[in-house]
Each structure stands twice: as C-alpha cells, then as structure tokens.
Design an enzyme around this catalytic site. Structure first.
Site, PDB file in Angstrom:
ATOM      1  CE1 TYR A  13     -18.302 -53.309 -12.245  1.00 33.30           C
ATOM      2  CE2 TYR A  13     -17.927 -53.484 -14.618  1.00 33.30           C
ATOM      3  CZ  TYR A  13     -18.324 -52.748 -13.513  1.00 33.30           C
ATOM      4  OH  TYR A  13     -18.752 -51.452 -13.676  1.00 33.30           O
ATOM      5  CB  THR A  67     -22.519 -50.823 -19.204  1.00 31.11           C
ATOM      6  OG1 THR A  67     -22.140 -51.061 -20.555  1.00 31.11           O
ATOM      7  CG2 THR A  67     -23.957 -51.275 -19.001  1.00 31.11           C
ATOM      8  CB  SER A  95     -20.528 -45.348 -18.609  1.00 29.54           C
ATOM      9  OG  SER A  95     -20.054 -45.102 -17.319  1.00 29.54           O
ATOM     10  CD  GLN A 116     -23.497 -42.856 -15.989  1.00 29.87           C
ATOM     11  OE1 GLN A 116     -22.464 -43.309 -16.483  1.00 29.87           O
ATOM     12  NE2 GLN A 116     -23.544 -42.362 -14.768  1.00 29.87           N
ATOM     13  CG  LEU A 117     -23.054 -35.986 -15.325  1.00 33.12           C
ATOM     14  CD1 LEU A 117     -21.742 -35.681 -16.064  1.00 33.12           C
ATOM     15  CD2 LEU A 117     -23.861 -34.693 -15.173  1.00 33.12           C
ATOM     16  CE1 TYR A 118     -22.804 -43.442 -11.812  1.00 34.37           C
ATOM     17  CE2 TYR A 118     -20.809 -44.010 -13.003  1.00 34.37           C
ATOM     18  CZ  TYR A 118     -22.001 -44.376 -12.427  1.00 34.37           C
ATOM     19  OH  TYR A 118     -22.390 -45.691 -12.465  1.00 34.37           O
ATOM     20  CB  THR A 144     -26.329 -42.429 -12.665  1.00 40.07           C
ATOM     21  OG1 THR A 144     -26.364 -42.876 -14.023  1.00 40.07           O
ATOM     22  CG2 THR A 144     -26.525 -43.632 -11.749  1.00 40.07           C
ATOM     23  CE  LYS A 241     -28.720 -46.340 -16.135  1.00 38.53           C
ATOM     24  NZ  LYS A 241     -28.157 -46.984 -14.960  1.00 38.53           N
ATOM     25  CB  SER A 263     -33.035 -48.016 -13.373  1.00 38.51           C
ATOM     26  OG  SER A 263     -31.842 -48.766 -13.321  1.00 38.51           O
ATOM     27  CG  HIS A 265     -26.945 -49.105 -11.017  1.00 40.93           C
ATOM     28  ND1 HIS A 265     -26.777 -47.753 -11.179  1.00 40.93           N
ATOM     29  CD2 HIS A 265     -25.780 -49.667 -11.451  1.00 40.93           C
ATOM     30  CE1 HIS A 265     -25.565 -47.513 -11.678  1.00 40.93           C
ATOM     31  NE2 HIS A 265     -24.945 -48.664 -11.860  1.00 40.93           N
ATOM     32  N   GLY A 297     -33.805 -52.716 -17.104  1.00 47.39           N
ATOM     33  CA  GLY A 297     -33.218 -53.839 -16.368  1.00 47.39           C
ATOM     34  C   GLY A 297     -34.048 -55.103 -16.386  1.00 47.39           C
ATOM     35  N   GLY A 298     -33.361 -56.231 -16.362  1.00 46.06           N
ATOM     36  CA  GLY A 298     -34.025 -57.534 -16.254  1.00 46.06           C
ATOM     37  C   GLY A 298     -34.546 -58.084 -17.569  1.00 46.06           C
ATOM     38  NE  ARG A 320     -25.942 -58.102 -14.528  1.00 41.65           N
ATOM     39  CZ  ARG A 320     -26.699 -57.334 -13.745  1.00 41.65           C
ATOM     40  NH1 ARG A 320     -27.881 -56.909 -14.176  1.00 41.65           N
ATOM     41  NH2 ARG A 320     -26.283 -56.985 -12.550  1.00 41.65           N
TER      42      ARG A 320
HETATM   43  C1  FMN Z   1     -21.182 -54.176 -16.082  1.00 41.09           C
HETATM   44  C2  FMN Z   1     -22.166 -53.067 -15.843  1.00 41.09           C
HETATM   45  C3  FMN Z   1     -21.688 -51.758 -15.767  1.00 41.09           C
HETATM   46  C4  FMN Z   1     -22.579 -50.701 -15.543  1.00 41.09           C
HETATM   47  N1  FMN Z   1     -22.100 -49.418 -15.540  1.00 41.09           N
HETATM   48  C5  FMN Z   1     -22.974 -48.385 -15.359  1.00 41.09           C
HETATM   49  C6  FMN Z   1     -22.507 -47.039 -15.380  1.00 41.09           C
HETATM   50  O1  FMN Z   1     -21.336 -46.771 -15.562  1.00 41.09           O
HETATM   51  N2  FMN Z   1     -23.421 -46.060 -15.176  1.00 41.09           N
HETATM   52  C7  FMN Z   1     -24.752 -46.320 -14.962  1.00 41.09           C
HETATM   53  O2  FMN Z   1     -25.549 -45.393 -14.775  1.00 41.09           O
HETATM   54  N3  FMN Z   1     -25.218 -47.590 -14.966  1.00 41.09           N
HETATM   55  C8  FMN Z   1     -24.361 -48.616 -15.154  1.00 41.09           C
HETATM   56  N4  FMN Z   1     -24.843 -49.905 -15.163  1.00 41.09           N
HETATM   57  C9  FMN Z   1     -26.296 -50.152 -15.014  1.00 41.09           C
HETATM   58  C10 FMN Z   1     -26.966 -50.188 -16.391  1.00 41.09           C
HETATM   59  O3  FMN Z   1     -27.014 -48.914 -16.974  1.00 41.09           O
HETATM   60  C11 FMN Z   1     -28.417 -50.696 -16.266  1.00 41.09           C
HETATM   61  O4  FMN Z   1     -29.132 -49.897 -15.367  1.00 41.09           O
HETATM   62  C12 FMN Z   1     -28.484 -52.163 -15.818  1.00 41.09           C
HETATM   63  O5  FMN Z   1     -27.492 -52.924 -16.481  1.00 41.09           O
HETATM   64  C13 FMN Z   1     -29.860 -52.730 -16.113  1.00 41.09           C
HETATM   65  O6  FMN Z   1     -29.964 -54.073 -15.710  1.00 41.09           O
HETATM   66  P1  FMN Z   1     -29.729 -55.324 -16.705  1.00 41.09           P
HETATM   67  O7  FMN Z   1     -28.244 -55.492 -16.806  1.00 41.09           O
HETATM   68  O8  FMN Z   1     -30.398 -56.434 -16.023  1.00 41.09           O
HETATM   69  O9  FMN Z   1     -30.347 -54.994 -18.026  1.00 41.09           O
HETATM   70  C14 FMN Z   1     -23.962 -50.971 -15.375  1.00 41.09           C
HETATM   71  C15 FMN Z   1     -24.432 -52.290 -15.457  1.00 41.09           C
HETATM   72  C16 FMN Z   1     -23.536 -53.332 -15.696  1.00 41.09           C
HETATM   73  C17 FMN Z   1     -24.079 -54.738 -15.808  1.00 41.09           C
END
Ligand code: FMN
Length: 368
Positions: A13, A67, A95, A116-118, A144, A241, A263, A265, A297-298, A320
């Site tokens: 996941y 996250t 989150s 972070q709001l859904y 988001t 976001k 982003s 995501h 990200g990345g 991550r």
């Molecule tokens: C396990 C996991 C859960 C995540 N959960 C959310 C979340 O609940 N809400 C959200 O806006 N982004 C979520 N994200 C995205 C992160 O906020 C972020 O945009 C993303 O991890 C960036 O990429 P990176 O993992 O390569 O740094 C999640 C990412 C991961 C890896």
C-alpha cells in the site's frame, strides 16, 4: 526495513502506485533531467536553509506530506511523524484518513501543522473536519483535488488491502509472519480513524479498500466553487494539493488559495500524469509571484530539493521518504530520514556555493 517489518499488503500500500507505476518512477527520474552548476570559492562556513512557505517559517525546505492510516505502518503513527517533524522544525500533514485525532496533535505539537481535507459527499463530515482543525489550531488546510475517484493501484487489488486490514486466511499468514507488527496492532490501542468515526464507519471499523472509499464517500462533483467555499469557511492559509496544469494554477490564484502543491499523488492516481518536477517551471513562471508553489513527490535526495528550489519552488514535500522510515523504526526512523536529508541539503548547498536558499536560481541549472 519497512519491507521486513510490515505484512505484505501494508508494505505494498505504501510502496505501490497506479497502473504500470510509470509516473511513480518518473517522479524521481525527472530530477536527472537537469544538472547543478556550482560556484566555488564562495567563503561559506555555515548555511541557512530555512524558508517561509504558506506563512510558516520552517528550518528546512522539505516537509512531510499528509498520508493516511499511519498507525498501520507503526503503532505510534502520526504521533511519531509529528514529533520528528517538530524536532527538525518542519511542517507535517495530518490526513482526513489520519489515525490520531487532530485535537491530540494540536494540543501536543508546536511545529506548523497542515490538515489535508478530502471533500466528502456528507457535507456535515467535511464541515466538521474544517471546524475541528480550526479549534485544534492547525495552520494550513490543504484540499486534495486529485482523488475524486480511486487510482488503479493493482498491488492493492492483488493483495486485497483494506482499512482496517481484513482478517482472511491469506492475511492471517502475513500477520503471523510479522509477529512484532501483529502484537502491536492487535494488542495495542484500537485502530480507528478519529476524523471520520462519528460520521461513517467505513475505513475506521468497517473494512473497505481505499479505492472504494474514494469512489463512494468523496464527492465526485467537487468543483471550483466548492473549493472556494472551503477556503472561505477556513479563512486561513489554504492550499490546493494535486494541481498539475498552468490553467488550474491560475484558477487557484483566482479563488484566493495561498499555495498549491504540484503533485500527482506520488503516482498513485493518474498513471502517465506528468511528474511534478517536469511540470514545475511552467507553473512557477505562470503563478510563482502570486502564490507559494510546493513540489511534491519523488524526493529521495538533498539534490532533488536543491533542483526544485532552483526552478522556483518555495518548498518540497514527500510521503514515502518518511513512511518507510516510520515503518522501519517509528519516531527514531523518521528522525533519521529527516536528518539524512537535512545533512544532504546542507552539504549540497555548501558544494553549490550557496549560503541561503534564495541564492539558488535557474542560473545554477542546466537542462540536458
Ligand atoms: C501510503 C500513502 C498514503 C497517502 N495518503 C494520502 C492522503 O490521505 N491524502 C493525500 O492528500 N495524499 C496522500 N498521499 C500522497 C502524499 O501526500 C504525497 O502526495 C505523495 O506521497 C508524494 O509522493 P512520494 O511518496 O514519492 O513523496 C499518500 C501517499 C502514500 C505513499
């Protein structure tokens, strides 16, 4: 370490992404598109890597993106990440699917906090989240905008990942093979999603896949007026976001957002979507003088942060990079991840001949 410590479905996941995971890989590879050009003999003994983003002064130019479900990855979950971020004077996100309450985080952590709001179909739930974050003194609300439906995360389909984890014959074996995780999960504090549980049971006490959650609970008709309404209700620093196009970046300015996170995501939603770093220059050129642009990200290296700041991002963020560390060693792990990146940024700035981040510019970059 994360792979060793976590049951397979939970590791995948975190580690997985959508379809063929092309965008996920590209998010990091994109940083190899350009090279840094250092200036030497700059007489630099110490550097200042602090930045101000979304009105928050941070001691380092990288923060922890929000996250979901962090107590599944380590029993301390959000508490560990928040404490580590506080130690390094940086921001972190909680989150909507966070597993510790915003009230607890608000009353125990002093570093800048992002929620972070859904945008849920149930407006009562969406509004209650905004009010609770306001009372808990969160500094930034990030809506988001890239999840109106779930990405096709095939690793989750294969493993059958749900929140909370469903007990099946297959999952039972993966729990049994990770006894330390299983003891903490089954014997410790009950897993729940405190921002949701008063309104819906899905995700908190009824097992659902994250894709089903997005598709059934979130409002797929969310539009710019809704985003502007959220901004008005919140009334403080407001970020969108998941912005990728120049047109949307301009609309974010129009509705009064104070920041955008460029982003995809982490490659978990639309596979084949451009990487944030590839797209950064266009967006900074269009709106960088009117809104804070974050590159999300990345990121796996200090030089990635330097490259994004050189293009014009105000800050970088990632998920991550601290989640593997959280799974591997809790708060100590997240501290180690932040320390490694902080030390790299410091070393790289010295080698670049830059005393502070405002000395980084596109003059320091060449594209291949
Ligand atoms: C396990 C996991 C859960 C995540 N959960 C959310 C979340 O609940 N809400 C959200 O806006 N982004 C979520 N994200 C995205 C992160 O906020 C972020 O945009 C993303 O991890 C960036 O990429 P990176 O993992 O390569 O740094 C999640 C990412 C991961 C890896």
């Amino acid at each position: 370490m994360a792979k060793r410590r976590l049951p397979g479905p939970i590791f995948h996941y975190i580690d997985g992404a959508a379809d063929d995971e092309v965008s996920y890989r590209r998010n990091t590879e994109a940083y190899e598109r350009c090279d840094l050009v250092p200036n030497v003999l700059a007489g630099i003994k110490s550097i200042d890597m602090s930045i101000t983003v979304m009105g928050q002064k941070l001691d380092m130019p990288l923060f922890c993106s929000p996250t979901a479900l962090q107590r599944l990855f380590h029993h301390d979950g959000e508490r560990a990440v928040a404490k580590a971020a506080e130690k390094f004077g940086t921001m972190f996100g909680i989150s909507s699917l966070g597993s510790v309450s915003v009230e607890e985080i608000g009353s125990t952590i002093s570093t800048p906090k992002l929620f972070q709001l859904y945008f849920h179909k149930d407006r009562g739930l969406t509004n209650s989240m905004i009010e609770r974050c306001s009372t808990a003194k969160f500094d930034v609300l990030a809506l988001t905008v890239d999840t109106i439906t779930g990405g096709n995360r095939e690793r989750d389909l294969r493993t059958g990942f749900t929140s909370p984890p469903r007990l099946t014959l297959k999952s039972f074996f993966s729990f049994a093979l990770h006894p330390r995780w299983a003891i903490n999960y089954f014997m410790g504090e009950k897993f729940e999603l405190p921002q949701l549980k008063e309104y819906v049971k899905e995700g908190s006490s009824i097992s659902v896949s994250v894709a089903d959650y997005f598709s059934t609970m979130l409002d797929q008709s969310m539009n710019w007026e809704d985003a502007e309404d959220v901004r008005k209700k919140w009334g403080k620093q407001f970020c969108l976001k998941g912005i990728m196009s120049v047109a949307d970046a301009k609309r974010a300015v129009d509705i009064g957002a104070t920041a955008i996170m460029v982003s995809n995501h982490g490659g978990r939603q639309l596979d084949g979507s451009r990487s944030p770093f590839d797209q950064l220059a266009e967006i900074v050129d269009a709106v960088g003088d009117r809104i804070d642009v974050v590159c999300d990200g990345g990121i796996t290296r200090g030089t990635h942060v330097l490259k994004a700041l050189s293009v014009g991002a105000k800050a970088c963020s990632g998920g991550r990079f601290y989640l593997y560390a959280l799974a591997g060693a809790g708060q100590a792990g997240v501290e180690r991840a932040l320390e490694n990146l902080r030390a790299e940024i410091e070393r790289d700035m010295k080698l670049m001949g830059c005393r502070s981040v405002d000395q980084l510019s596109r003059d320091n970059l060449r594209w291949r």
